[in-house]
Motif scaffolding. Sequence first.
Motif, PDB file in Angstrom:
ATOM      1  N   LEU A 143     -20.526  22.867  79.149  1.00 12.74           N
ATOM      2  CA  LEU A 143     -20.881  23.953  78.243  1.00 12.74           C
ATOM      3  C   LEU A 143     -21.313  25.162  79.051  1.00 12.74           C
ATOM      4  CD1 LEU A 143     -23.298  21.928  75.926  1.00 12.74           C
ATOM      5  CD2 LEU A 143     -20.892  22.426  75.477  1.00 12.74           C
ATOM      6  N   THR A 144     -20.902  26.338  78.633  1.00 13.80           N
ATOM      7  CA  THR A 144     -21.469  27.538  79.239  1.00 13.80           C
ATOM      8  C   THR A 144     -22.748  27.873  78.489  1.00 13.80           C
ATOM      9  OG1 THR A 144     -20.111  28.972  77.843  1.00 13.80           O
ATOM     10  CG2 THR A 144     -19.278  28.487  80.054  1.00 13.80           C
ATOM     11  N   VAL A 145     -23.686  28.498  79.190  1.00 16.52           N
ATOM     12  CA  VAL A 145     -24.948  28.925  78.581  1.00 16.52           C
ATOM     13  C   VAL A 145     -25.021  30.446  78.668  1.00 16.52           C
ATOM     14  CG1 VAL A 145     -26.150  26.769  79.087  1.00 16.52           C
ATOM     15  CG2 VAL A 145     -26.252  28.628  80.742  1.00 16.52           C
ATOM     16  N   SER A 146     -26.091  31.003  78.137  1.00 10.68           N
ATOM     17  CA  SER A 146     -26.267  32.452  78.207  1.00 10.68           C
ATOM     18  C   SER A 146     -26.310  32.887  79.668  1.00 10.68           C
ATOM     19  CB  SER A 146     -27.557  32.849  77.502  1.00 10.68           C
ATOM     20  OG  SER A 146     -28.668  32.407  78.256  1.00 10.68           O
ATOM     21  N   ASP A 147     -26.412  34.167  79.889  1.00 10.50           N
ATOM     22  CA  ASP A 147     -26.468  34.689  81.257  1.00 10.50           C
ATOM     23  C   ASP A 147     -27.722  34.258  81.997  1.00 10.50           C
ATOM     24  OD1 ASP A 147     -24.060  35.959  80.897  1.00 10.50           O
ATOM     25  OD2 ASP A 147     -24.960  37.851  80.282  1.00 10.50           O
ATOM     26  N   ASP A 148     -28.682  33.706  81.308  1.00  7.28           N
ATOM     27  CA  ASP A 148     -29.957  33.353  81.920  1.00  7.28           C
ATOM     28  C   ASP A 148     -30.178  31.840  81.848  1.00  7.28           C
ATOM     29  OD1 ASP A 148     -32.539  33.093  82.832  1.00  7.28           O
ATOM     30  OD2 ASP A 148     -33.335  34.738  81.623  1.00  7.28           O
ATOM     31  N   MET A 149     -29.645  31.132  82.831  1.00  7.76           N
ATOM     32  CA  MET A 149     -29.767  29.679  82.885  1.00  7.76           C
ATOM     33  C   MET A 149     -31.232  29.253  82.848  1.00  7.76           C
ATOM     34  SD  MET A 149     -28.201  26.544  83.604  1.00  7.76           S
ATOM     35  CE  MET A 149     -26.708  26.799  84.523  1.00  7.76           C
ATOM     36  N   ASP A 150     -32.084  29.971  83.563  1.00 11.07           N
ATOM     37  CA  ASP A 150     -33.498  29.599  83.624  1.00 11.07           C
ATOM     38  C   ASP A 150     -34.162  29.683  82.251  1.00 11.07           C
ATOM     39  OD1 ASP A 150     -33.369  29.103  86.419  1.00 11.07           O
ATOM     40  OD2 ASP A 150     -33.512  31.253  86.774  1.00 11.07           O
ATOM     41  N   ALA A 151     -33.823  30.707  81.473  1.00  2.79           N
ATOM     42  CA  ALA A 151     -34.381  30.834  80.125  1.00  2.79           C
ATOM     43  C   ALA A 151     -33.905  29.694  79.233  1.00  2.79           C
ATOM     44  CB  ALA A 151     -34.005  32.186  79.521  1.00  2.79           C
ATOM     45  N   GLU A 152     -32.638  29.325  79.365  1.00  2.00           N
ATOM     46  CA  GLU A 152     -32.111  28.201  78.574  1.00  2.00           C
ATOM     47  C   GLU A 152     -32.828  26.908  78.944  1.00  2.00           C
ATOM     48  OE1 GLU A 152     -30.136  28.157  76.004  1.00  2.00           O
ATOM     49  OE2 GLU A 152     -29.571  30.260  76.090  1.00  2.00           O
ATOM     50  N   LEU A 153     -33.011  26.675  80.249  1.00  2.00           N
ATOM     51  CA  LEU A 153     -33.686  25.444  80.674  1.00  2.00           C
ATOM     52  C   LEU A 153     -35.135  25.420  80.198  1.00  2.00           C
ATOM     53  CD1 LEU A 153     -32.197  24.949  84.240  1.00  2.00           C
ATOM     54  CD2 LEU A 153     -31.645  23.696  82.143  1.00  2.00           C
TER      55      LEU A 153
END
Length: 133
Positions: free
Chosen positions: A77-87
């Motif tokens: 899956l792709t996530v938003s431009d901010d991987m850290d925020a998603e995590l």
Amino acid sequence: MPVELIHTMIRVLDEDRSLAFYGAIGFEERGRRRVGGDTATVIFLALPGDGARLELTLNDGRTEPYELGEGYGHIALTVSDDMDAELARFAEAGIAPEKEPYAAYPGGPRICFLRDPDGYRIELLERNPEDEF
């Protein structure tokens, strides 16, 4: 000749636990059916704005974990431009990556892996590597 990949199916043991996990990472339930001569329930999940690309199958009476085997790799899956925020958002739901995000190759997107409640790996990518082809 096939023209479209429409979904991936995985077998799960606990409906509530699986729906909580996939809901926390952004999936929405789109529908469900009884199948197999009324011996199983299939639940179709989708990311917002997309089709039902993930099918969870619950076989009636199954209590033993499934053997994932050596052939299964992961769902990507792709996530938003901010991987850290998603995590950070996933952490609020009790979901942690196997290890911190990293680039699999120089200049590649950062990736990391999660495991769902049944042990299936989910790869998260900051961008789709196919965009580089």
